[in-house]
Design an enzyme around this catalytic site. Structure first.
Site, PDB file in Angstrom:
ATOM      1  N   LEU A 462     -10.378   0.195   0.004  1.00  0.00           N
ATOM      2  CA  LEU A 462     -10.116  -0.211   1.391  1.00  0.00           C
ATOM      3  C   LEU A 462      -8.615  -0.080   1.624  1.00  0.00           C
ATOM      4  O   LEU A 462      -7.815  -0.568   0.829  1.00  0.00           O
ATOM      5  CB  LEU A 462     -10.554  -1.666   1.602  1.00  0.00           C
ATOM      6  CG  LEU A 462     -10.092  -2.336   2.912  1.00  0.00           C
ATOM      7  CD1 LEU A 462     -10.758  -1.690   4.120  1.00  0.00           C
ATOM      8  CD2 LEU A 462     -10.412  -3.834   2.892  1.00  0.00           C
ATOM      9  N   GLU A 463      -8.259   0.609   2.727  1.00  0.00           N
ATOM     10  CA  GLU A 463      -6.852   0.646   3.124  1.00  0.00           C
ATOM     11  C   GLU A 463      -6.655  -0.400   4.225  1.00  0.00           C
ATOM     12  O   GLU A 463      -7.378  -0.374   5.229  1.00  0.00           O
ATOM     13  CB  GLU A 463      -6.471   2.026   3.676  1.00  0.00           C
ATOM     14  CG  GLU A 463      -6.416   3.119   2.623  1.00  0.00           C
ATOM     15  CD  GLU A 463      -6.033   4.479   3.216  1.00  0.00           C
ATOM     16  OE1 GLU A 463      -5.217   5.174   2.612  1.00  0.00           O
ATOM     17  OE2 GLU A 463      -6.559   4.847   4.297  1.00  0.00           O
ATOM     18  N   VAL A 464      -5.697  -1.293   4.042  1.00  0.00           N
ATOM     19  CA  VAL A 464      -5.342  -2.243   5.090  1.00  0.00           C
ATOM     20  C   VAL A 464      -4.029  -1.757   5.699  1.00  0.00           C
ATOM     21  O   VAL A 464      -3.067  -1.465   4.977  1.00  0.00           O
ATOM     22  CB  VAL A 464      -5.206  -3.673   4.526  1.00  0.00           C
ATOM     23  CG1 VAL A 464      -4.488  -4.584   5.513  1.00  0.00           C
ATOM     24  CG2 VAL A 464      -6.583  -4.242   4.210  1.00  0.00           C
TER      25      VAL A 464
END
Ligand code: 3HC
Length: 715
Positions: A462-464
């Protein structure tokens, strides 16, 4: 302070293992020494007639040998000695004159399981946290404290190889079925059941265990000819999975074979020799670095420590019930166990989305990851709505609507009017800048990006993405919630393509250029799977969807200019209604959802006559260096917070071969000067898209590196 405490009850020495100051029990040299001297004492004590081993940690047994210790070993001989010593300890346990019973609750891994296997009787709690496994090959080593010998003797060669060669862990119920443990009990009864077993064994000795696996077990595990077939099949399957890049599983297979065919002693010698070889190998170094990097990321909230108060998320809202939205909802329910409210424009769509979300739970139930009871409980947490009812109570909302700035902005406006003032609003986008989406918001500080990969339940990354105004609290909330969803989370800058799609873009473009030059699709994909990617770039385009790839490619082209201009391939594919796997037609043919070879029609459509003119070396160089260069450039711009995040993102986001450590680690290994000179040669031949990144040139001039570690805990 000691790790072991002993109380004696009815002739049983109850030994509790609780390593002070460590969150998990680890078999360090000091722990081993203390254990050995304890055994000597208990051997001599007449009043002690049996030993019961259990963990003093609330939910972990033993996490294995100390990984930091074997990484620090100076050479192969020292690694071999470490394994030999571990084997000697386990031998003393196995040969101990009084029965040793072990009660396992929580993770029992590597050396921890090898210790349990050496004991005379094993009980396990039927708790989901109880996992028994030998993950060593995932660290590039093999079970080196007798595991390659004792597991096949206990459960048969086929079942043991299945675990050892994949580095697998089994839940307690499966472990019981396989014969790894003798009894399964609820956690609250573990101690008393283990005590009862100890008293039983004290009187009547260790029970004989029946051979496992019925007739097939006898034919395959029980005689040398059958086993020869098992070894051959296992070898073939390992080679198919690893492409020969990972020596550990093959070496473990040989250590098992030696032990089963030439006896336990010969097996142990082969095992520690091979452990020594593997422990100092470059592949093991890389895999251990990845272990430390992912462990460090588990504690990194993406903001400076102490600067944020993450909000606890009990209720999640998801807007958009399409493939991504339903995937996010289903994964959030099944992994984080929170209440999820799914919204779409009408109830028909909502119904479809909920069905897809429940499908994720169905899959977990089928694979026995959750019980029927858990399934019922989790499905009840999912609900749907065609308006925003329920949303005012959400702590976090993730929108996954159509990828269009105006649509996303209006969803953010609707949400700001609906949700509580402290709720975080996340947008799942792969192409639109977060700052643009947040531009019209009243509280842009609580808006950020959460870029999930598809399919959400299976992709680990997951890229935040914080926008220009996002608060540290919002970042930390999203990161922590992403982790609860089972993701490895990296925080990346709000630049086009973020990190993963940024480095993927020139790589996919280059595959398109190679194809337009007439390089066969098979040659391109085969070269990259041989390099170590799980799928080649053209097959990946089919998986991602050509419409999605076209959109992403367009955004990158616009943002970075000619350097990232896509080849004229995808547009023509789309004009022929080829969207990739999801439409059943792409570069490959699909039959009943299965990939069925390259579609030769594509060459005609693209007016290409395929030829072997470009060598595999050149194909590899063009594709890999396009990605390395972009990774260096993006890292230089600060798209990732550290090389660790960049490499983990590439490995978990696009399957960059783990044994190469990631693109930035690979640049360090090759040396920036060499990478620059290869890029210059490619630039001269293929044009300015290969011009080396300024950050890379600077590194080459000063002998710089991305990492300054020597290979233990990653920076
Ligand atoms: N060696 C050294 N450190 C270890 C370790 C090990 N085997 N296992 C865990 N740790 C450390 C972690 O690095 C972390 O350290 P930190 O707090 O200083 O950052 C700490 O213990 C807690 O670990 P996690 O954050 O990962 O805790 P979780 O609760 O999320 O997970 C776990 C626990 C499932 C046990 C997970 O840590 C894990 O998978 N550990 C590695 C297991 C493993 O690979 N064992 C095999 C070791 S090799 C071996 O045994 C060789 C033998 O055959 C001779």
């Amino acid at each position: 302070m000691s790790t072991f405490t002993v109380v004696e009850e009815q002739g049983v020495a109850v030994v509790s293992i609780d390593q002070p100051g460590s969150p998990v029990n680890i078999l360090t040299a000091a722990v081993k020494a203390e254990f050995e001297s304890l055994l000597e004492r208990l051997r001599a004590e007449k009043a002690v007639r049996a030993i019961l081993l259990l963990s003093g940690k609330p939910d972990g047994f033993i996490a294995g040998a100390d990984i930091e210790q074997f990484v620090a070993l100076p050479n192969q001989a020292a690694a071999e000695a470490l394994s030999r010593d571990g084997q000697a300890t386990m031998d003393r346990v196995a040969a101990f004159p009084k029965p040793i019973i072990v009660a396992v609750h929580g993770a029992c891994l590597g050396g921890g399981l090898e210790l349990a296997l050496a004991c005379h009787y094993r009980l396990a709690s039927n708790h989901p946290k109880t996992q028994l496994g030998l993950p060593e090959v995932q660290l590039g080593i093999l079970p080196g404290a007798g595991g390659c010998q004792r597991l096949p003797r206990l459960i048969g060669v086929r079942a043991a190889l299945d675990i050892i060669l994949a580095g697998k862990s089994e839940r307690a119920a499966k472990a019981l079925k396989l014969g790894m443990v003798d009894e399964l009990v609820p956690p609250s009864l573990l101690r008393s059941a283990a005590m009862a077993a100890a008293l039983r064994l004290m009187e009547s000795g260790v029970p004989r265990r029946p051979r496992r696996g019925g007739l097939a077990g006898l034919l395959l595990d029980g005689n040398p000819l059958g086993r020869a077939l098992v070894y051959r099949m296992a070898r073939k399957s390992v080679l198919a999975k690893t492409g020969g890049h990972y020596p550990a599983p093959l070496s473990a297979l040989e250590a098992v074979r030696t032990g089963m065919e030439r006896g336990l002693r010969a097996g142990l010698v082969d095992e520690h020799r091979r452990f020594g070889e593997l422990a100092v190998s470059p592949v093991s170094r890389k895999l251990v670095q990845i272990f430390f990097a992912t462990t460090a990321l588990k504690k990194d909230d993406g903001v400076a420590p102490g600067t944020a108060t993450p909000r606890p998320v009990r209720r999640l809202g998801v807007v958009g019930s399409g493939f991504m939205g339903s995937g996010i909802a289903g994964t959030a329910v099944s992994q984080a166990g929170v209440e999820v409210r799914l919204k779409d424009a009408d109830l028909v769509r909502v119904g479809k989305g909920l069905k897809a979300s429940v499908g994720i739970l169905d899959g977990r139930l089928k694979r026995r990851r959750i019980t029927r009871q858990e399934y019922e409980r989790l499905s009840a947490l999912l609900s749907g709505t065609a308006d925003f009812s329920g949303f005012p109570r959400a702590d976090l909302v993730i929108e996954a609507v159509f990828e269009e700035l105006s649509v996303k902005r209006s969803v953010v406006a609707d949400l700001e009017a609906t949700v509580g003032e402290r709720a975080i609003i996340a947008t799942n986008t792969s192409t639109i800048p977060i700052t643009d989406i947040a531009a019209g918001a009243h509280h842009p500080d609580r808006v950020l990006g959460m870029h999930f990969f598809s399919p959400v339940d299976r992709m680990p990354l997951l890229e935040v993405i914080p926008g220009a105004a996002t608060s540290p609290d919002a970042i930390a909330t999203a990161v922590q919630f992403g982790r609860r969803m089972g993701k490895t989370v990296i925080v990346v800058a709000d630049r086009p393509g973020f990190w993963v799609n940024r480095i993927l873009s020139p790589y996919l473009n280059e595959a398109g250029h190679l194809l337009t030059e007439g390089t066969p699709i098979e040659a391109i994909d085969r070269t990259m799977t041989r390099f170590g990617f799980p799928v080649g770039p053209i097959a990946l385009l089919d998986e991602v969807g050509l419409d999605v790839a076209a959109k992403g490619g367009g955004v990158m082209h616009q943002a970075f200019g000619e350097r990232l201009a896509p080849a004229d391939v995808i547009g023509r594919m789309l004009a022929d209604k080829r969207l990739g796997r999801k439409s059943g037609r792409g570069f490959y043919r699909y039959q009943d959802g299965k990939k069925a070879g390259v579609d030769a029609e594509v060459y005609r459509l693209l007016a290409i006559s395929p030829s072997d003119r470009v060598s595999p070396q050149t194909i590899e160089q063009r594709l890999v260096y396009a990605m390395l260069n972009e990774a260096a450039m993006a890292a230089g711009e600060g798209v990732v917070r550290s090389p660790r995040d960049g490499d983990i993102g590439a490995i978990f986001g696009i399957g960059f071969p783990p044994f190469r450590g990631g693109p930035l680690r690979m640049i360090d290994d090759l040396g920036a000067a060499q990478v620059v000179s290869t890029l210059r040669a490619l630039e001269a031949e293929f044009g300015p898209r290969f011009a080396p990144a300024a950050s890379l040139v600077a590194m080459a001039e000063h002998g710089g590196r991305f990492y300054d570690d020597s290979g233990s805990r990653a920076a």
